[in-house]
Motif scaffolding. Sequence first.
Motif, PDB file in Angstrom:
ATOM      1  N   SER A   1      31.206  34.492  54.615  1.00  0.00           N
ATOM      2  CA  SER A   1      31.084  35.624  55.529  1.00  0.00           C
ATOM      3  C   SER A   1      30.690  36.895  54.776  1.00  0.00           C
ATOM      4  O   SER A   1      29.910  37.710  55.289  1.00  0.00           O
ATOM      5  CB  SER A   1      32.381  35.845  56.293  1.00  0.00           C
ATOM      6  OG  SER A   1      33.414  36.177  55.394  1.00  0.00           O
ATOM      7  N   SER A   2      31.213  37.089  53.582  1.00  0.00           N
ATOM      8  CA  SER A   2      30.836  38.280  52.817  1.00  0.00           C
ATOM      9  C   SER A   2      29.368  38.213  52.392  1.00  0.00           C
ATOM     10  O   SER A   2      28.664  39.224  52.397  1.00  0.00           O
ATOM     11  CB  SER A   2      31.735  38.453  51.597  1.00  0.00           C
ATOM     12  OG  SER A   2      31.554  37.385  50.697  1.00  0.00           O
ATOM     13  N   ARG A   3      28.906  37.034  52.057  1.00  0.00           N
ATOM     14  CA  ARG A   3      27.494  36.867  51.679  1.00  0.00           C
ATOM     15  C   ARG A   3      26.584  37.114  52.882  1.00  0.00           C
ATOM     16  O   ARG A   3      25.547  37.770  52.754  1.00  0.00           O
ATOM     17  CB  ARG A   3      27.277  35.451  51.115  1.00  0.00           C
ATOM     18  CG  ARG A   3      25.864  35.151  50.709  1.00  0.00           C
ATOM     19  CD  ARG A   3      25.448  35.942  49.491  1.00  0.00           C
ATOM     20  NE  ARG A   3      24.074  35.609  49.165  1.00  0.00           N
ATOM     21  CZ  ARG A   3      23.219  36.472  48.680  1.00  0.00           C
ATOM     22  NH1 ARG A   3      23.591  37.691  48.399  1.00  0.00           N
ATOM     23  NH2 ARG A   3      21.991  36.102  48.416  1.00  0.00           N
ATOM     24  N   LEU A   4      26.983  36.602  54.053  1.00  0.00           N
ATOM     25  CA  LEU A   4      26.187  36.826  55.263  1.00  0.00           C
ATOM     26  C   LEU A   4      26.144  38.305  55.632  1.00  0.00           C
ATOM     27  O   LEU A   4      25.093  38.825  56.023  1.00  0.00           O
ATOM     28  CB  LEU A   4      26.750  36.013  56.426  1.00  0.00           C
ATOM     29  CG  LEU A   4      26.394  34.532  56.432  1.00  0.00           C
ATOM     30  CD1 LEU A   4      27.139  33.814  57.540  1.00  0.00           C
ATOM     31  CD2 LEU A   4      24.908  34.354  56.586  1.00  0.00           C
ATOM     32  N   SER A   5      27.270  38.983  55.524  1.00  0.00           N
ATOM     33  CA  SER A   5      27.276  40.410  55.847  1.00  0.00           C
ATOM     34  C   SER A   5      26.424  41.197  54.863  1.00  0.00           C
ATOM     35  O   SER A   5      25.739  42.153  55.233  1.00  0.00           O
ATOM     36  CB  SER A   5      28.701  40.954  55.872  1.00  0.00           C
ATOM     37  OG  SER A   5      29.276  40.878  54.595  1.00  0.00           O
ATOM     38  N   GLN A   6      26.417  40.803  53.595  1.00  0.00           N
ATOM     39  CA  GLN A   6      25.586  41.471  52.602  1.00  0.00           C
ATOM     40  C   GLN A   6      24.102  41.259  52.896  1.00  0.00           C
ATOM     41  O   GLN A   6      23.304  42.185  52.810  1.00  0.00           O
ATOM     42  CB  GLN A   6      25.922  40.969  51.203  1.00  0.00           C
ATOM     43  CG  GLN A   6      25.139  41.681  50.114  1.00  0.00           C
ATOM     44  CD  GLN A   6      25.433  41.100  48.738  1.00  0.00           C
ATOM     45  OE1 GLN A   6      26.101  40.083  48.619  1.00  0.00           O
ATOM     46  NE2 GLN A   6      24.916  41.751  47.705  1.00  0.00           N
ATOM     47  N   VAL A   7      23.728  40.036  53.280  1.00  0.00           N
ATOM     48  CA  VAL A   7      22.334  39.744  53.613  1.00  0.00           C
ATOM     49  C   VAL A   7      21.916  40.520  54.855  1.00  0.00           C
ATOM     50  O   VAL A   7      20.821  41.106  54.901  1.00  0.00           O
ATOM     51  CB  VAL A   7      22.127  38.216  53.803  1.00  0.00           C
ATOM     52  CG1 VAL A   7      20.788  37.919  54.428  1.00  0.00           C
ATOM     53  CG2 VAL A   7      22.275  37.496  52.485  1.00  0.00           C
ATOM     54  N   ALA A   8      22.789  40.564  55.863  1.00  0.00           N
ATOM     55  CA  ALA A   8      22.468  41.302  57.089  1.00  0.00           C
ATOM     56  C   ALA A   8      22.310  42.790  56.801  1.00  0.00           C
ATOM     57  O   ALA A   8      21.390  43.442  57.302  1.00  0.00           O
ATOM     58  CB  ALA A   8      23.555  41.069  58.130  1.00  0.00           C
ATOM     59  N   ARG A   9      23.188  43.343  55.990  1.00  0.00           N
ATOM     60  CA  ARG A   9      23.114  44.762  55.657  1.00  0.00           C
ATOM     61  C   ARG A   9      21.843  45.071  54.875  1.00  0.00           C
ATOM     62  O   ARG A   9      21.145  46.049  55.134  1.00  0.00           O
ATOM     63  CB  ARG A   9      24.354  45.156  54.854  1.00  0.00           C
ATOM     64  CG  ARG A   9      24.452  46.622  54.608  1.00  0.00           C
ATOM     65  CD  ARG A   9      25.727  47.010  53.894  1.00  0.00           C
ATOM     66  NE  ARG A   9      26.230  45.926  53.074  1.00  0.00           N
ATOM     67  CZ  ARG A   9      27.486  45.483  53.100  1.00  0.00           C
ATOM     68  NH1 ARG A   9      28.354  46.027  53.880  1.00  0.00           N
ATOM     69  NH2 ARG A   9      27.876  44.491  52.319  1.00  0.00           N
ATOM     70  N   THR A  10      21.487  44.228  53.937  1.00  0.00           N
ATOM     71  CA  THR A  10      20.272  44.415  53.146  1.00  0.00           C
ATOM     72  C   THR A  10      19.035  44.315  54.026  1.00  0.00           C
ATOM     73  O   THR A  10      18.106  45.108  53.891  1.00  0.00           O
ATOM     74  CB  THR A  10      20.191  43.370  52.023  1.00  0.00           C
ATOM     75  OG1 THR A  10      21.383  43.436  51.249  1.00  0.00           O
ATOM     76  CG2 THR A  10      18.997  43.624  51.127  1.00  0.00           C
ATOM     77  N   PHE A  11      19.031  43.348  54.956  1.00  0.00           N
ATOM     78  CA  PHE A  11      17.891  43.182  55.834  1.00  0.00           C
ATOM     79  C   PHE A  11      17.713  44.388  56.743  1.00  0.00           C
ATOM     80  O   PHE A  11      16.606  44.901  56.903  1.00  0.00           O
ATOM     81  CB  PHE A  11      18.028  41.911  56.684  1.00  0.00           C
ATOM     82  CG  PHE A  11      16.949  41.780  57.705  1.00  0.00           C
ATOM     83  CD1 PHE A  11      15.668  41.435  57.328  1.00  0.00           C
ATOM     84  CD2 PHE A  11      17.201  42.033  59.049  1.00  0.00           C
ATOM     85  CE1 PHE A  11      14.656  41.326  58.262  1.00  0.00           C
ATOM     86  CE2 PHE A  11      16.206  41.926  59.984  1.00  0.00           C
ATOM     87  CZ  PHE A  11      14.930  41.568  59.595  1.00  0.00           C
ATOM     88  N   THR A  12      18.802  44.874  57.353  1.00  0.00           N
ATOM     89  CA  THR A  12      18.675  46.013  58.264  1.00  0.00           C
ATOM     90  C   THR A  12      18.246  47.263  57.519  1.00  0.00           C
ATOM     91  O   THR A  12      17.443  48.041  58.011  1.00  0.00           O
ATOM     92  CB  THR A  12      19.989  46.265  59.016  1.00  0.00           C
ATOM     93  OG1 THR A  12      21.039  46.443  58.069  1.00  0.00           O
ATOM     94  CG2 THR A  12      20.331  45.126  59.943  1.00  0.00           C
ATOM     95  N   THR A  13      18.774  47.458  56.326  1.00  0.00           N
ATOM     96  CA  THR A  13      18.386  48.636  55.549  1.00  0.00           C
ATOM     97  C   THR A  13      16.910  48.583  55.168  1.00  0.00           C
ATOM     98  O   THR A  13      16.192  49.570  55.314  1.00  0.00           O
ATOM     99  CB  THR A  13      19.238  48.730  54.265  1.00  0.00           C
ATOM    100  OG1 THR A  13      20.605  48.722  54.620  1.00  0.00           O
ATOM    101  CG2 THR A  13      18.925  49.985  53.496  1.00  0.00           C
TER     102      THR A  13
END
Length: 69
Positions: A3-15
């Motif tokens: 879940s932490s990896r998914l949230s990091q990927v989502a945050r990086t993608f949106t940014t």
Amino acid sequence: MLSSRLSQVARTFTTSAIRRGGDHHVTLPGDNLPFQIKNRYRLTALFIVFFGSGLAAPFLILRHQLLKK
């Protein structure tokens, strides 16, 4: 872990999507205000009128009520 990896990927993608997307319009401070801030004397006069009218309104209303017969 996942879940932490998914949230990091989502945050990086949106940014990065926000950074890449849109019209590359640079906004300056004050561009989104409903009044102009270029002329400091006009801005000062508008502030005096705006805040002065709010401060004077109760006194003018009281005067009107006291002068009414």
